[in-house]
Design a protein around this motif. Structure first.
Motif, short mmCIF file in Angstrom:
data_model
loop_
_atom_site.label_atom_id
_atom_site.label_comp_id
_atom_site.label_asym_id
_atom_site.label_seq_id
_atom_site.Cartn_x
_atom_site.Cartn_y
_atom_site.Cartn_z
N LEU A 244 0.81 -1.22 0.00
CA LEU A 244 0.00 0.00 0.00
C LEU A 244 0.85 1.27 0.00
N ALA A 245 0.24 2.33 -0.54
CA ALA A 245 0.91 3.63 -0.60
C ALA A 245 0.10 4.65 0.20
N THR A 246 0.73 5.74 0.54
CA THR A 246 0.02 6.86 1.20
C THR A 246 0.00 8.05 0.25
N GLY A 247 -0.31 9.25 0.77
CA GLY A 247 -0.37 10.44 -0.08
C GLY A 247 -1.80 10.64 -0.57
N SER A 248 -1.98 11.69 -1.37
CA SER A 248 -3.36 11.98 -1.77
C SER A 248 -3.86 11.03 -2.85
N THR A 249 -2.95 10.48 -3.66
CA THR A 249 -3.39 9.66 -4.80
C THR A 249 -4.28 8.48 -4.42
N PRO A 250 -3.89 7.64 -3.45
CA PRO A 250 -4.73 6.46 -3.21
C PRO A 250 -6.01 6.73 -2.43
N ASN B 123 3.10 -1.45 3.91
CA ASN B 123 3.17 -0.11 3.32
C ASN B 123 4.56 0.17 2.78
N LEU B 124 4.58 1.06 1.81
CA LEU B 124 5.84 1.37 1.14
C LEU B 124 6.84 2.07 2.04
N ASP B 125 6.33 2.99 2.87
CA ASP B 125 7.30 3.88 3.51
C ASP B 125 6.75 4.56 4.75
N GLU B 126 7.64 5.21 5.47
CA GLU B 126 7.28 6.01 6.65
C GLU B 126 8.33 7.12 6.80
N SER C 131 2.24 11.10 10.43
CA SER C 131 2.92 9.82 10.15
C SER C 131 2.07 9.03 9.18
N TYR C 132 2.73 8.21 8.39
CA TYR C 132 1.98 7.39 7.44
C TYR C 132 1.15 6.34 8.16
N TYR C 133 1.58 5.95 9.35
CA TYR C 133 0.76 5.01 10.12
C TYR C 133 -0.60 5.65 10.43
N LEU D 34 0.78 1.93 -6.14
CA LEU D 34 1.79 3.01 -6.10
C LEU D 34 1.18 4.35 -6.49
N GLY D 35 1.79 5.41 -5.95
CA GLY D 35 1.58 6.75 -6.49
C GLY D 35 2.91 7.15 -7.11
N ILE D 36 3.01 8.35 -7.60
CA ILE D 36 4.29 8.81 -8.16
C ILE D 36 4.53 10.25 -7.69
N GLY D 37 5.75 10.51 -7.26
CA GLY D 37 6.07 11.87 -6.83
C GLY D 37 6.53 12.69 -8.03
N ARG D 38 6.59 14.00 -7.85
CA ARG D 38 7.02 14.83 -8.99
C ARG D 38 8.47 14.57 -9.38
N GLY E 237 9.50 11.65 -9.74
CA GLY E 237 9.45 10.34 -10.39
C GLY E 237 9.59 9.21 -9.38
N HIS E 238 9.61 9.55 -8.09
CA HIS E 238 9.81 8.49 -7.10
C HIS E 238 8.60 7.56 -6.99
N ILE E 239 8.87 6.30 -6.70
CA ILE E 239 7.85 5.36 -6.23
C ILE E 239 8.32 4.96 -4.85
N GLY E 240 7.37 4.77 -3.92
CA GLY E 240 7.80 4.77 -2.53
C GLY E 240 8.52 6.10 -2.35
N PHE E 241 9.59 6.10 -1.59
CA PHE E 241 10.39 7.33 -1.52
C PHE E 241 11.74 7.10 -2.22
N ASN F 149 -0.38 18.33 -12.59
CA ASN F 149 1.04 18.49 -12.24
C ASN F 149 1.79 17.17 -12.17
N LYS F 150 1.09 16.05 -12.42
CA LYS F 150 1.78 14.77 -12.55
C LYS F 150 2.01 14.43 -14.03
N ALA F 151 1.45 15.22 -14.96
CA ALA F 151 1.46 14.84 -16.37
C ALA F 151 2.90 14.67 -16.90
N TYR G 178 -4.72 18.61 4.89
CA TYR G 178 -4.36 18.44 3.49
C TYR G 178 -4.36 16.96 3.14
N ARG G 179 -4.76 16.66 1.93
CA ARG G 179 -4.86 15.31 1.36
C ARG G 179 -6.05 14.53 1.89
N ARG G 180 -6.76 15.03 2.90
CA ARG G 180 -7.85 14.22 3.46
C ARG G 180 -9.11 15.03 3.66
C1 F6R Z 1 3.68 7.34 -0.44
C2 F6R Z 1 4.65 7.18 -1.48
C3 F6R Z 1 4.92 8.24 -2.50
C4 F6R Z 1 3.66 8.91 -3.02
C5 F6R Z 1 4.03 10.04 -3.97
C6 F6R Z 1 2.82 10.78 -4.48
O1 F6R Z 1 3.58 6.17 0.34
O2 F6R Z 1 5.26 6.20 -1.48
O3 F6R Z 1 5.61 7.66 -3.55
O4 F6R Z 1 2.88 7.97 -3.68
O5 F6R Z 1 4.86 10.94 -3.30
O6 F6R Z 1 2.20 11.46 -3.44
P1 F6R Z 1 0.76 12.10 -3.65
O7 F6R Z 1 -0.15 10.96 -3.90
O8 F6R Z 1 0.44 12.76 -2.35
O9 F6R Z 1 0.84 13.01 -4.80
#
Ligand code: F6R
Length: 626
Positions: free
Chosen positions: A50-56, A81-84, A95-97, A149-153, A155-159, A219-221, A486-488
């Motif tokens: 599982l991932a956290t952040g706004s995407t899932p 979960n992917l990360d903390e 916290s991601y928990y 997974l989500g993706i960060g700007r 390009g990260h997956i997880g962190f 902004n993820k495009a 934020y995000r929730r």
């Molecule tokens: C979170 C994680 C990160 C997020 C990514 C996108 O567990 O692993 O890779 O998926 O930072 O974050 P959001 O969804 O908030 O744009």
């Protein structure tokens, strides 16, 4: 080659573009449900990554719905979960928990012992061993069946920030600057965002049997297209998914806009040449060739896959003139319409004059930062402008600002001879609350209230710098924002009702709004959906049918010239006046102030297409309501 396989030639990971994030989330949840049920039948647990952040968030909401309404049980599910964040205890609000409990675990029947996240508080000398054990636990459970997974700007997956290798395993990493900036609002300031995290590695993620990466919003495009179409590189760790047998991307339309099949569809297959596709192709050709529109030749079109456009709408000379004129007609220094002028080719109608213009700002800073030049011009041209901050924005204000104001009040009150005991008490109370909650604690209501007042003051001040009197600045304080983080955030009908009341009172001729292409869980997107819902309720009212709606962009990617319906030019002095109004926002970050730079870049793009060379331009898209 059919269109799909031509798209596949560019897209190296199967990518599904959904109508909306909720449609994508529903489709994904259905797959996960089938997996859980299949595993149940086999008498085995389903292992979810599982991932956290706004995407899932929409995906988790759908899982909760399936549990509540359709009896899906998670008793037999094990999660990793992917990360903390490193340094945050599990009871920390960010916290991601905590996030996972709030967003999913507390609402389903998963046994506590089946939940796994890396620990954010393991002592430094035990991090290595902790990470090794995390890997072992995943393997002992039989490996992850389905990784979300989500993706960060970055390009990260997880962190897994740029530089993470394909073989990397669970470990402590340093967060990238961009990632920390993106989390700044959650933590009320970049300085409070942890510097480290523990994350599964790219290698850990790639061991999962199935993987779906989700991405929403404009902004993820850019990063989505790099991950899907670019080379496999450790500079974009999501690109490693190209090498995975079953990895897929689920994205919404806004996140798809940089993919070749969307951005340059003529490279992928036959195109139905609508006016907007035609404009896009001509602008693209001009910018690729670095040649003004009026200088493009038949050969240029033919050599760049646009021969069918040319045969349908050419020769180049005529097509160029037509598109040049269209672009030319988007430029207008009269955003409210030019009174007593022929408005056949102007973006906004001349009548009525003056107009009632309602400017919606999701948070107090958004509208002034993004379209301060237009607000300025509307006021100068005699329109009745009302600027509405839809939320208080108080979660963005750093503690240091609240501390500063409370300290000033305390000093003032103490220095005053008599009758200021209440003020002294108030100031002391705030300072005490700030100290008690510490830099990461949740703001108590009194602190949030003070922070709202600070931003209100800043907005009034910035609006005043543009000539807008305080009574023309309104604060809706939508309840979803006050009740959330934020995000929730979870908007309700009460939010829409407030917008309905405002619209009904003001009966605007023009509305300026933003958030249509933003991340669906962002404040801007939620506010935009509230405006849409309110307008839908009011569609039978006379003023509503005649009201024009202009969409602007915030700090996300600016509109491209081919998307622009109104470009509002600014002289150097006007741009300076806009930039000066931003200095009134002491709590703003530089990223938001960067909008000024993006206004200059829009003007440069118009210039290179061969249009007039202005200092800067604010840009708008017409909302084409059904
Ligand atoms: C979170 C994680 C990160 C997020 C990514 C996108 O567990 O692993 O890779 O998926 O930072 O974050 P959001 O969804 O908030 O744009």
């Amino acid at each position: 080659m059919n269109r799909r396989s031509a798209a596949e030639a560019y897209e190296k990971v199967p990518t599904s573009i959904f109508e909306s994030s909720s449609a994508a989330a529903a489709s994904l949840a259905k797959e996960v449900r089938e997996l859980i049920e299949a595993r149940n039948k086999e008498g085995k647990p389903a292992i979810l990554g599982l991932a956290t952040g706004s995407t899932p968030v929409p995906f988790y909401r759908e899982l909760i719905r399936l549990h509540r309404e359709e009896g899906l049980s998670f008793k037999n599910v094990i999660t990793f979960n992917l990360d903390e964040y490193y340094g945050l205890g599990s009871d920390h609000p960010e916290s991601y928990y905590r996030f996972m409990c709030d967003q999913l675990f507390d609402h389903i029947d998963i046994p506590k012992e089946n939940i796994h996240l890396p620990s954010g508080t393991v002592p430094g000398d035990q991090v290595f061993e902790h990470c090794r054990q995390y890997e072992e636990m995943i393997d002992a459970a039989g490996g992850v069946d389905f990784q979300i997974l989500g993706i960060g700007r970055t390009g990260h997956i997880g962190f897994n920030e740029p530089g993470s290798s394909r073989e990397s395993l669970t470990r402590r990493i340093t967060l990238d600057r961009i990632t920390r900036q993106d989390a700044a609002a959650d933590f009320r300031g970049e300085e409070n965002v942890p510097r480290f995290a523990i994350t599964m590695g790219v290698g850990t993620i790639l061991r999962a049997k199935q993987i779906v990466l989700m991405a929403w919003g404009e902004n993820k495009a850019g990063v989505v297209s790099r991950a899907v179409e670019g080379p496999v590189t450790d500079a974009v760790s999501a690109s490693f998914l190209q090498d995975h047998d079953t990895a897929r991307f689920f994205i919404d339309q806004a996140a798809s806009r940089e993919l070749t099949r969307i951005k340059l569809p003529w490279l992928v297959g036959p195109v139905k040449w609508s006016p907007s596709e035609t404009r896009r192709a001509v602008c693209w050709l001009s910018s690729t060739y670095k040649r003004p529109v009026l200088k493009l030749t038949d050969e240029d079109y033919n050599e760049h896959g646009l021969s069918d456009l040319l045969s349908e709408q050419g020769p180049a000379y005529q097509l160029n003139i037509r598109i040049f004129n269209q672009l030319q007609h988007t430029i207008s220094g009269w955003p409210g319409g030019k009174p007593n002028a022929d408005d056949t080719f102007r973006p906004e109608r001349a009548k009525p004059y003056p107009k009632r213009a309602l400017i919606f700002s999701p948070e107090p800073q958004d509208a002034i930062v993004s379209i301060g030049g237009t607000i300025d011009r509307l006021i100068e041209q005699g329109h009745d402008v009302c600027l509405v901050s839809m939320t208080s924005g108080n979660l963005r204000v750093p503690d240091s600002e609240a501390d500063k104001f409370a300290s000033i009040l305390q000093e003032l009150a103490t220095a005053s001879p008599e009758g200021w005991s209440e003020q002294t008490e108030y100031a002391r109370h705030i300072l005490r609350l700030l100290e008690e909650k510490g830099p990461f604690g949740e703001d108590p209501p009194a602190v949030r209230q003070l922070k709202s007042l600070i931003l209100r003051g800043e907005l009034r001040d910035a609006a005043h710098a543009l000539g807008l009197p305080p009574e023309k600045v309104q604060f809706l304080n939508l309840a979803f924002y006050e009740a959330g983080r934020y995000r929730r955030f979870k908007p309700t009908h009460d939010d829409t009702a407030q917008i309905v009341t405002l619209l009904r009172e003001f009966k605007p001729h023009q509305i300026y709004a933003t958030g249509d292409a933003a991340d669906p869980s962002s404040v801007a997107a939620l506010c935009y959906r509230g405006i849409e819902a309110a307008l839908a309720e009011l569609q039978s009212e006379d003023w509503s049918a005649a009201c024009s709606i202009w969409l602007y962009r915030g700090k996300e990617k600016a509109l491209e010239p081919w998307e622009i319906d109104m470009a509002m030019p600014m002289s150097p002095n006007q741009l300076e006046r806009k930039a000066r109004s931003h200095t009134r926002y002491q709590s703003l970050t530089t990223i938001e102030k960067d909008v000024v730079r993006s206004n200059q870049s829009t003007a440069e793009q118009y210039d290179s297409l061969g249009l007039a060379n202005y200092e800067a331009m604010e840009s708008f898209q017409r909302n084409r309501r059904a």
